[in-house]
Scaffold this motif. Structure first.
Motif, PDB file in Angstrom:
ATOM      1  N   UNK A 165     -21.026 128.791 192.055  1.00 38.97           N
ATOM      2  CA  UNK A 165     -20.164 129.545 193.329  1.00 38.97           C
ATOM      3  C   UNK A 165     -19.443 128.835 192.286  1.00 38.97           C
ATOM      4  N   UNK A 166     -18.509 127.599 191.304  1.00 41.34           N
ATOM      5  CA  UNK A 166     -17.621 127.297 190.777  1.00 41.34           C
ATOM      6  C   UNK A 166     -17.664 127.817 189.927  1.00 41.34           C
ATOM      7  N   UNK A 167     -17.708 129.051 189.114  1.00 39.31           N
ATOM      8  CA  UNK A 167     -17.220 129.916 188.324  1.00 39.31           C
ATOM      9  C   UNK A 167     -16.942 130.975 188.790  1.00 39.31           C
ATOM     10  N   UNK A 168     -17.517 131.395 190.050  1.00 38.58           N
ATOM     11  CA  UNK A 168     -17.028 132.771 190.716  1.00 38.58           C
ATOM     12  C   UNK A 168     -15.879 132.544 191.255  1.00 38.58           C
ATOM     13  N   UNK A 169     -16.118 131.288 192.104  1.00 40.28           N
ATOM     14  CA  UNK A 169     -14.059 130.482 192.370  1.00 40.28           C
ATOM     15  C   UNK A 169     -13.334 130.978 191.706  1.00 40.28           C
ATOM     16  N   UNK A 170     -13.368 130.624 190.176  1.00 40.24           N
ATOM     17  CA  UNK A 170     -13.194 130.802 188.901  1.00 40.24           C
ATOM     18  C   UNK A 170     -12.028 131.852 188.420  1.00 40.24           C
ATOM     19  N   UNK A 171     -13.047 132.937 188.856  1.00 40.26           N
ATOM     20  CA  UNK A 171     -13.177 133.812 188.281  1.00 40.26           C
ATOM     21  C   UNK A 171     -12.391 134.723 189.160  1.00 40.26           C
ATOM     22  N   UNK A 172     -12.933 135.000 190.260  1.00 42.24           N
ATOM     23  CA  UNK A 172     -11.815 135.641 191.641  1.00 42.24           C
ATOM     24  C   UNK A 172     -10.173 134.594 191.680  1.00 42.24           C
ATOM     25  N   UNK A 173      -9.791 133.197 191.389  1.00 41.83           N
ATOM     26  CA  UNK A 173      -9.050 132.983 190.362  1.00 41.83           C
ATOM     27  C   UNK A 173      -7.430 133.828 189.265  1.00 41.83           C
ATOM     28  N   UNK A 174      -9.026 134.199 188.932  1.00 45.34           N
ATOM     29  CA  UNK A 174      -8.236 134.019 187.337  1.00 45.34           C
ATOM     30  C   UNK A 174      -7.850 136.123 187.098  1.00 45.34           C
ATOM     31  N   UNK A 175      -9.247 136.936 187.266  1.00 50.87           N
ATOM     32  CA  UNK A 175      -9.247 137.655 187.092  1.00 50.87           C
ATOM     33  C   UNK A 175      -9.764 138.318 188.460  1.00 50.87           C
ATOM     34  N   UNK A 176      -9.340 138.082 190.206  1.00 46.31           N
ATOM     35  CA  UNK A 176      -9.840 138.603 190.830  1.00 46.31           C
ATOM     36  C   UNK A 176      -8.936 140.114 191.133  1.00 46.31           C
ATOM     37  N   UNK A 177      -8.128 140.501 190.812  1.00 49.48           N
ATOM     38  CA  UNK A 177      -6.698 141.559 190.980  1.00 49.48           C
ATOM     39  C   UNK A 177      -7.112 142.517 189.185  1.00 49.48           C
ATOM     40  N   UNK A 178      -7.932 142.079 188.675  1.00 52.16           N
ATOM     41  CA  UNK A 178      -8.111 143.061 187.209  1.00 52.16           C
ATOM     42  C   UNK A 178      -8.378 144.123 187.580  1.00 52.16           C
ATOM     43  N   UNK A 179      -9.602 144.426 188.872  1.00 52.34           N
ATOM     44  CA  UNK A 179     -10.253 146.107 188.947  1.00 52.34           C
ATOM     45  C   UNK A 179      -9.109 146.699 189.990  1.00 52.34           C
ATOM     46  N   UNK A 180      -8.200 145.577 190.830  1.00 47.83           N
ATOM     47  CA  UNK A 180      -7.618 146.770 191.806  1.00 47.83           C
ATOM     48  C   UNK A 180      -6.942 147.872 191.828  1.00 47.83           C
ATOM     49  N   UNK A 181      -7.177 148.643 192.340  1.00 49.16           N
ATOM     50  CA  UNK A 181      -6.398 149.551 191.890  1.00 49.16           C
ATOM     51  C   UNK A 181      -5.437 149.604 193.109  1.00 49.16           C
TER      52      UNK A 181
END
Length: 357
Positions: A124-140
């Motif tokens: 959960x901690x890693x996924x929260x951090x990944x969402x914060x840092x890379x959340x928009x990486x794959x968004x078109x």
């Protein structure tokens, strides 16, 4: 003293046999993950972004591959003991197959505790951090994505407008009464989070009566709306996964934090994070009949290995199916979490007794 030395050697040998496949499969899964995202990550932040993403993705990948790695390692470890004839020494010292499995309890408990820690805390901690840092990486660019969220007394529908979760568009807030009936509705063009309050632009508030709806406020420049919804919740939804710890799942069940899924999903999550700690010991038990191939033909060892692997795979797939049904509310979550372990233990005991004759 001699027995303690044998038990220590057994646990050490099996630990090596289990941890090597776990590390190998996790690295393979990470390599596949990075191969798909390497170009985007390099463009996003260079080699440093690739390294950060890899470190944040690794805990979830380890939990994902853990059941197969544990099964492969346990079967391999027992097969090596049987092939080398070391199992003969263990059995000559008075250790039957069930006693050997019991002697591996320290290893099973340690692996279970580590798996629980990974699943309940680190992921959960890693996924929260990944969402914060890379959340928009794959968004078109320009892609619209409506999300639904549930809080005590409210259901919210909105479109996230940025990666940090502080701006929402096309906002609709449904206010619910104690009986779950719709009592009010707020529609707004834009919601922006500032100083712990959502500011709604061009808001229209409607109170729903028994026979009619009445518009109370139309076209106001800004309306303050206080809610349990915070940008962290929006960022989590924008990530590839939304993973909760057991404590967060229980808080969602109690209505103390925002809920984005049906209640059964949180109940299943809370139960699963506990039952996953028993997985390593269950798989060790299912693999233990392989050690009876000691001193027998190669065909007997291969057959014992195939049977143990088949039982282990059946447990892993059954566990996954039970969790899916529990999340859908088709099975009581506590039953879905623990029934596969109970069935697997009974099958493991049957396999050992049958193999020993």
């Amino acid at each position: 003293m001699r027995m303690r030395t044998l038990v220590l050697y057994l646990n050490t040998s099996m630990a090596r046999a289990i941890l090597l496949p776990l590390a190998g499969l996790a690295m393979l899964a990470l390599a596949i993950e990075l191969r798909e995202k390497a170009a985007s990550l390099v463009a996003f932040g260079g080699a440093e972004a690739v390294l950060r993403y890899a470190l944040l993705a690794l805990p979830e990948l380890m939990v994902t591959v853990a059941p197969i790695a544990l099964l492969a390692g346990a079967v391999l470890g027992f097969a090596i003991l049987a092939r080398r004839g070391e199992a003969v020494i263990l059995r000559a010292a008075g250790l039957g197959t069930l006693q050997i499995s019991a002697a591996l309890l320290p290893l099973g408990l340690a692996l279970g505790a580590g798996l629980h820690l990974l699943d309940d805390r680190l992921v959960p901690l890693a996924e929260e951090r990944r969402a914060a840092e890379f959340g928009g990486l794959d968004a078109e660019e320009g892609e619209a994505r409506l999300v639904w969220l549930r809080a005590p007394g409210w259901v919210i529908r909105a479109e996230p407008l940025n990666a940090d979760g502080t701006a929402l568009g096309a906002v609709t807030v449904f206010g619910l009464g104690a009986d779950g009936a719709l009592e009010r509705r707020i529609d707004a063009r834009l919601a922006e989070y500032h100083e712990d309050v959502w500011r709604l632009s061009d808001a229209l508030e409607t109170v729903v009566g028994a026979a009619r709806s009445e518009a109370l406020a139309t076209g106001q420049a800004t309306v303050a709306w206080r809610s349990a919804l915070v940008p962290e919740d929006v960022r989590a939804l924008l990530g590839s996964e939304h993973v909760l710890s057991r404590a967060d799942a229980e808080a969602a069940i109690a209505g103390e934090r925002l809920a984005t899924e049906p209640r059964s999903v949180y109940e299943m999550r809370a139960a699963h994070t506990l039952s996953i700690a028993a997985t390593p010991m269950v798989l060790i038990l299912l693999a233990s009949p392989v050690i009876l191939g000691s001193g027998r033909s190669t065909g007997a060892l291969v057959m014992a290995t195939v049977v143990a692997a088949g039982l282990g795979l059946a447990f892993v797939m059954g566990k996954g199916l039970a969790v899916a049904l529990g999340e859908k509310g088709l099975i009581e979550p506590s039953v879905a979490a623990w029934a596969p372990e109970l069935v697997a233990i009974l099958l493991g005991l049957w396999a050992v007794l049958r193999a020993e004759g």
